[in-house]
Design a protein around this motif. Structure first.
Motif, PDB file in Angstrom:
ATOM      1  N   GLN A  55       0.824  -1.200   0.000  1.00  0.00           N
ATOM      2  CA  GLN A  55       0.000   0.000   0.000  1.00  0.00           C
ATOM      3  C   GLN A  55       0.862   1.256   0.000  1.00  0.00           C
ATOM      4  O   GLN A  55       0.536   2.250  -0.649  1.00  0.00           O
ATOM      5  CB  GLN A  55      -0.954   0.008   1.191  1.00  0.00           C
ATOM      6  CG  GLN A  55      -1.926   1.168   1.175  1.00  0.00           C
ATOM      7  CD  GLN A  55      -2.828   1.161  -0.045  1.00  0.00           C
ATOM      8  OE1 GLN A  55      -3.388   0.130  -0.382  1.00  0.00           O
ATOM      9  NE2 GLN A  55      -2.962   2.293  -0.703  1.00  0.00           N
ATOM     10  N   ASP A  56       1.992   1.217   0.700  1.00  0.00           N
ATOM     11  CA  ASP A  56       2.901   2.365   0.705  1.00  0.00           C
ATOM     12  C   ASP A  56       3.432   2.666  -0.695  1.00  0.00           C
ATOM     13  O   ASP A  56       3.580   3.826  -1.072  1.00  0.00           O
ATOM     14  CB  ASP A  56       4.071   2.111   1.657  1.00  0.00           C
ATOM     15  CG  ASP A  56       3.646   2.125   3.116  1.00  0.00           C
ATOM     16  OD1 ASP A  56       2.623   2.773   3.432  1.00  0.00           O
ATOM     17  OD2 ASP A  56       4.339   1.494   3.933  1.00  0.00           O
ATOM     18  N   ASP A  57       3.728   1.624  -1.451  1.00  0.00           N
ATOM     19  CA  ASP A  57       4.197   1.819  -2.824  1.00  0.00           C
ATOM     20  C   ASP A  57       3.135   2.519  -3.660  1.00  0.00           C
ATOM     21  O   ASP A  57       3.439   3.429  -4.449  1.00  0.00           O
ATOM     22  CB  ASP A  57       4.554   0.473  -3.456  1.00  0.00           C
ATOM     23  CG  ASP A  57       5.739  -0.187  -2.765  1.00  0.00           C
ATOM     24  OD1 ASP A  57       6.628   0.530  -2.271  1.00  0.00           O
ATOM     25  OD2 ASP A  57       5.765  -1.439  -2.721  1.00  0.00           O
ATOM     26  N   ASP A  91       0.713   4.429  -2.513  1.00  0.00           N
ATOM     27  CA  ASP A  91       0.553   5.794  -2.018  1.00  0.00           C
ATOM     28  C   ASP A  91       1.644   6.718  -2.572  1.00  0.00           C
ATOM     29  O   ASP A  91       1.378   7.868  -2.898  1.00  0.00           O
ATOM     30  CB  ASP A  91       0.589   5.801  -0.484  1.00  0.00           C
ATOM     31  CG  ASP A  91      -0.613   5.103   0.132  1.00  0.00           C
ATOM     32  OD1 ASP A  91      -1.623   4.917  -0.592  1.00  0.00           O
ATOM     33  OD2 ASP A  91      -0.534   4.726   1.306  1.00  0.00           O
ATOM     34  N   ARG A  92       2.869   6.223  -2.659  1.00  0.00           N
ATOM     35  CA  ARG A  92       3.960   7.026  -3.190  1.00  0.00           C
ATOM     36  C   ARG A  92       3.835   7.238  -4.698  1.00  0.00           C
ATOM     37  O   ARG A  92       4.326   8.217  -5.234  1.00  0.00           O
ATOM     38  CB  ARG A  92       5.306   6.376  -2.885  1.00  0.00           C
ATOM     39  CG  ARG A  92       5.738   6.593  -1.441  1.00  0.00           C
ATOM     40  CD  ARG A  92       7.070   5.960  -1.181  1.00  0.00           C
ATOM     41  NE  ARG A  92       6.782   4.523  -0.995  1.00  0.00           N
ATOM     42  CZ  ARG A  92       7.651   3.564  -1.090  1.00  0.00           C
ATOM     43  NH1 ARG A  92       8.899   3.825  -1.374  1.00  0.00           N
ATOM     44  NH2 ARG A  92       7.317   2.325  -0.895  1.00  0.00           N
TER      45      ARG A  92
END
Length: 54
Positions: free
Chosen positions: A48-50, A52-53
């Protein structure tokens, strides 16, 4: 693509004759191509962080 090859792909996907009324030839080809990718193992998977970035 020949008719027998198309029908073989439909059988491999488990599609019924009734399903063929609802799906286009292109969509069936896309489903078949994606089904081949189902067994592929990727070195890394996005988190999910990927996303979001991105």
């Amino acid at each position: 693509m020949t008719t027998p090859l198309f029908l073989l792909r439909c059988v491999q996907l488990g599609l019924s004759v009734a399903d063929l009324d609802l799906l286009s030839i292109g969509l069936i080809n896309d489903i078949y191509a994606e089904s081949i990718n189902d067994g592929c193992n990727y070195a890394t998977l996005a988190t999910q962080d990927d996303y979001d970035r991105f």
